[in-house]
Write an enzyme that holds these catalytic residues in place. Sequence first.
Site, short mmCIF file in Angstrom:
data_model
loop_
_atom_site.label_atom_id
_atom_site.label_comp_id
_atom_site.label_asym_id
_atom_site.label_seq_id
_atom_site.Cartn_x
_atom_site.Cartn_y
_atom_site.Cartn_z
N GLU A 196 0.81 -1.23 0.00
CA GLU A 196 0.00 0.00 0.00
C GLU A 196 0.84 1.28 0.00
OE1 GLU A 196 -3.72 0.23 2.26
OE2 GLU A 196 -3.35 -1.80 2.94
N HIS A 221 9.05 -26.63 3.81
CA HIS A 221 8.51 -27.88 3.26
C HIS A 221 7.99 -27.70 1.85
CE1 HIS A 221 8.96 -29.79 7.19
NE2 HIS A 221 8.64 -28.60 7.66
N LYS A 244 -13.36 -0.15 -4.35
CA LYS A 244 -14.50 0.13 -3.46
C LYS A 244 -15.56 0.93 -4.20
CE LYS A 244 -12.07 -0.09 0.97
NZ LYS A 244 -11.76 0.53 2.25
#
Length: 362
Positions: A248, A264, A356
Amino acid sequence: MPAPRCRTAPWQPKVKGSLVEMTDEPLARIRENDPSGLLDDVLAMGDHLRDALWRISSAGLEEREAPMALVCGVGGSGVGGDLAAAAYGDRLTKPLIPVRGYEIPSWAPVDSLVCCSSYSGETEETLACYAAAEALGAPRIAATTGGALAEAARADGVPVIGLPGILQPRAAVAYMFAVAAEAARLAGCAPGLHAEIDSAAAHLHARREIIAARSLEIAERIGDATPIIYGSDLTDPIAYRWKCQVNENALRQCFKSSLPEADHNEIAGWGGDGGFAAVMLLDSDQHPRERERFELTGEIISATEGSPAVINSESEGETRTARMFEAVMLGDLVSLQLAARAGIDPTPVEAIDELKARLGRK
Ligand code: PA5
């Protein structure tokens, strides 16, 4: 119906840019590219912690024994739940669960304490959780600067922790952390962190220059590479905070990974493609084998083709909260340094705003 219990705090971030006297040389380049004063807000994190405690105690919240505390919120308002759970660590005697989405988990008992945190008070996921908690009949509290969340809480008689309205949501991390920690205390999940939060604030003030210098060093070592931030135990959500802040503030990609899990799978993916740097977030409370893994993982990564930078970072501090906030402030400053290197104003997040707007929300 009672109004949200928000009062004026003793500390007020009144004039942006004047809050913190900036003399720190390592931060000079950030200031040149920071017209909105996001740097001041990061440096004020200790003040925010103390102000949060004041606002929490002014909100007249009541203890409410519950099987668990759910902390609903996303983005800058969501990270507080993860950080609080990590700061408590094994002091939690019941679950403190962050909820990032539209729904309360189906398994949540009806008397779970639901804390809805949204800086703007307009975030649809958090508003949906607020409504879902009502449908469930769960007790609720809210933390916000206003918006639809404050309005609904006011109408429903739900207590509100009022937040100061001039920050970027992601700069309110100290508030969101303290609120989530308080939700856990109210529900009887943990003893409460007030003293620890207060001393973490003092710790941040005392360590500011060291953190500032370290942020420049780390940003220089990352350079143009894409950082992968490794965390474990206390530093796991901090690694996520670093990632989000680089996204951001510096408007570039950054990834978060966890040990031991990455040993892993992800470790096999290093080498060949170049362009990445590893940042290892160490902490004195990590399991001795985890610390060994950090060292070996770093050695293996740096030996791969292109010799990627491997940067170790370990915070100091007597408590988990102090070490956590030192690392959070460091990550925030690293993200601002990366923005400054690229000549980017770290405040606007147009992609988030556009998304948004297109969804029809503020
Ligand atoms: O940093 C940001 O601006 C975002 O991550 C927001 O925090 C997120 O979109 C949620 O909004 P709010 O914090 O207002 O609930």
